[in-house]
Design a protein around this motif. Structure first.
Motif, PDB file in Angstrom:
ATOM      1  N   ILE A 104       0.826  -1.207   0.000  1.00  0.00           N
ATOM      2  CA  ILE A 104       0.000   0.000   0.000  1.00  0.00           C
ATOM      3  C   ILE A 104       0.872   1.274   0.000  1.00  0.00           C
ATOM      4  CG2 ILE A 104      -0.340   0.446   2.500  1.00  0.00           C
ATOM      5  CD1 ILE A 104      -3.482   0.290   1.672  1.00  0.00           C
ATOM      6  N   ILE A 105       0.361   2.337  -0.614  1.00  0.00           N
ATOM      7  CA  ILE A 105       1.047   3.632  -0.645  1.00  0.00           C
ATOM      8  C   ILE A 105       0.502   4.456   0.530  1.00  0.00           C
ATOM      9  CG2 ILE A 105       1.508   5.691  -2.072  1.00  0.00           C
ATOM     10  CD1 ILE A 105       0.453   3.949  -4.476  1.00  0.00           C
ATOM     11  N   VAL A 137       5.782   6.604  -0.133  1.00  0.00           N
ATOM     12  CA  VAL A 137       5.234   7.637   0.747  1.00  0.00           C
ATOM     13  C   VAL A 137       5.154   8.972   0.003  1.00  0.00           C
ATOM     14  CG1 VAL A 137       5.843   9.070   2.747  1.00  0.00           C
ATOM     15  CG2 VAL A 137       5.887   6.595   2.954  1.00  0.00           C
ATOM     16  N   ILE A 138       4.086   9.718   0.273  1.00  0.00           N
ATOM     17  CA  ILE A 138       3.938  11.094  -0.220  1.00  0.00           C
ATOM     18  C   ILE A 138       3.766  11.957   1.023  1.00  0.00           C
ATOM     19  CG2 ILE A 138       2.501  12.683  -1.580  1.00  0.00           C
ATOM     20  CD1 ILE A 138       1.408   9.567  -2.542  1.00  0.00           C
ATOM     21  N   LEU A 139       4.501  13.039   1.107  1.00  0.00           N
ATOM     22  CA  LEU A 139       4.358  13.965   2.238  1.00  0.00           C
ATOM     23  C   LEU A 139       3.545  15.173   1.793  1.00  0.00           C
ATOM     24  CD1 LEU A 139       8.018  13.888   3.630  1.00  0.00           C
ATOM     25  CD2 LEU A 139       6.027  12.635   4.480  1.00  0.00           C
ATOM     26  N   ILE A 157      11.845  11.951  -1.864  1.00  0.00           N
ATOM     27  CA  ILE A 157      10.509  11.678  -1.305  1.00  0.00           C
ATOM     28  C   ILE A 157       9.516  12.656  -1.925  1.00  0.00           C
ATOM     29  CG2 ILE A 157       9.096  11.561   0.786  1.00  0.00           C
ATOM     30  CD1 ILE A 157      11.696  10.923   2.339  1.00  0.00           C
ATOM     31  N   GLU A 158       8.451  12.108  -2.471  1.00  0.00           N
ATOM     32  CA  GLU A 158       7.450  12.951  -3.136  1.00  0.00           C
ATOM     33  C   GLU A 158       6.739  13.867  -2.147  1.00  0.00           C
ATOM     34  OE1 GLU A 158       3.342  12.375  -5.690  1.00  0.00           O
ATOM     35  OE2 GLU A 158       4.831  10.777  -5.762  1.00  0.00           O
ATOM     36  N   THR A 159       6.570  15.121  -2.540  1.00  0.00           N
ATOM     37  CA  THR A 159       5.818  16.071  -1.712  1.00  0.00           C
ATOM     38  C   THR A 159       4.608  16.587  -2.491  1.00  0.00           C
ATOM     39  OG1 THR A 159       7.234  17.880  -2.473  1.00  0.00           O
ATOM     40  CG2 THR A 159       7.816  16.860  -0.351  1.00  0.00           C
ATOM     41  N   ALA A 160       3.585  17.010  -1.754  1.00  0.00           N
ATOM     42  CA  ALA A 160       2.344  17.503  -2.375  1.00  0.00           C
ATOM     43  C   ALA A 160       1.741  18.609  -1.523  1.00  0.00           C
ATOM     44  CB  ALA A 160       1.343  16.357  -2.512  1.00  0.00           C
ATOM     45  N   PRO A 161       1.648  19.841  -2.067  1.00  0.00           N
ATOM     46  CA  PRO A 161       0.964  20.888  -1.307  1.00  0.00           C
ATOM     47  C   PRO A 161      -0.543  20.614  -1.276  1.00  0.00           C
ATOM     48  CG  PRO A 161       1.562  21.704  -3.501  1.00  0.00           C
ATOM     49  CD  PRO A 161       2.151  20.324  -3.369  1.00  0.00           C
TER      50      PRO A 161
END
Length: 240
Positions: A104-105, A137-139, A157-161
């Motif tokens: 799972i993500i 993981v997405i932060l 590490i992927e980031t998302a506003p």
């Protein structure tokens, strides 16, 4: 195909942000989870949405005023009484450890808009490294300074506003802060915005998409993922 992320786990049917809700989301076939982290008084990362424990547990007060040992005594299944056993507030470590048993993500939302929680970003990223979860993981955060800081610590590490109002050309904004994705409120994600962002290589995962017509719209335009309280309903609609 649009992925389905379970918002705070399978929170439609189980107590939000608990291991029970995460495990049930995985059993239901959700591709990902969305959860929230805060810091206890003694600097432990715990999974809970509100700054206070009042709404989701049988306790009262701010997360930051409890030690980890104290907060673990609370019952997070308190509001969904049909569950026979108590559900504690999980630690982030507990979730990542469980993730080593599946594929799972996980979208970790840093809840540091009200209290800045010094050192939270480092602690989260250290745990991601410990469990080798960089690619799963997405932060995300409404505190965009925080995710820029995360990006500076580890650019892999992927980031998302996160944002709740309309943003002009959000794909340009995302690129400017090193984010590979955006997490808009579903009402701030019209079709053109979703299509343009994806075209520019920015993933779009709107939250919290629960109504059938909204789910259908995002599936029809090939949105990257939807974040929903009811992964079972979302998967049924998607698989039609």
């Amino acid at each position: 195909m649009t992925l389905v992320f379970a918002h705070r786990g399978y929170s439609q049917a189980y107590p939000e942000n608990t291991m029970k809700a995460f495990k049930e989301a995985a059993l239901a076939g959700a591709h990902g989870l969305e959860l929230d982290v805060q810091l206890t008084k003694d600097g432990q990362l715990v999974v809970i949405h509100d700054e206070k424990v009042d709404r989701t547990t049988n306790g009262k007060g701010f997360v930051k005023d409890f030690t980890f040992k104290e907060i673990r005594k609370l019952d997070a299944s308190y509001k969904k009484k049909r569950l026979l056993q108590k559900e504690p507030i999980p630690s982030l470590e507990e979730v990542l450890e469980w993730m080593t048993t599946n594929q799972i993500i996980c979208n970790i939302e840093l809840k540091n808009g009200v209290f800045p929680y010094k050192g939270m970003e480092e602690k989260v990223i250290d745990l991601i490294h410990t469990y080798k979860m960089k690619d799963r993981v997405i932060l995300s955060s409404f505190n965009h300074y925080s995710i820029v800081y995360c990006y500076r610590i580890d650019q892999e590490i992927e980031t998302a506003p996160l944002f709740s109002e309309g943003l002009y050309m959000p794909w340009v904004y995302a690129q400017s802060i090193g984010a590979k994705s955006i997490h808009p409120r579903h009402t701030a994600a019209p079709n053109e915005l979703v299509r343009a962002s994806i075209e520019y290589g920015i993933a779009v995962r709107p939250y919290t998409v629960n109504k059938e017509k909204d789910l259908q719209r995002f599936f029809a335009i090939g949105c990257s993922a939807v974040i929903t309280d009811d992964p079972v309903k979302a998967l049924q609609i998607r698989n039609r």
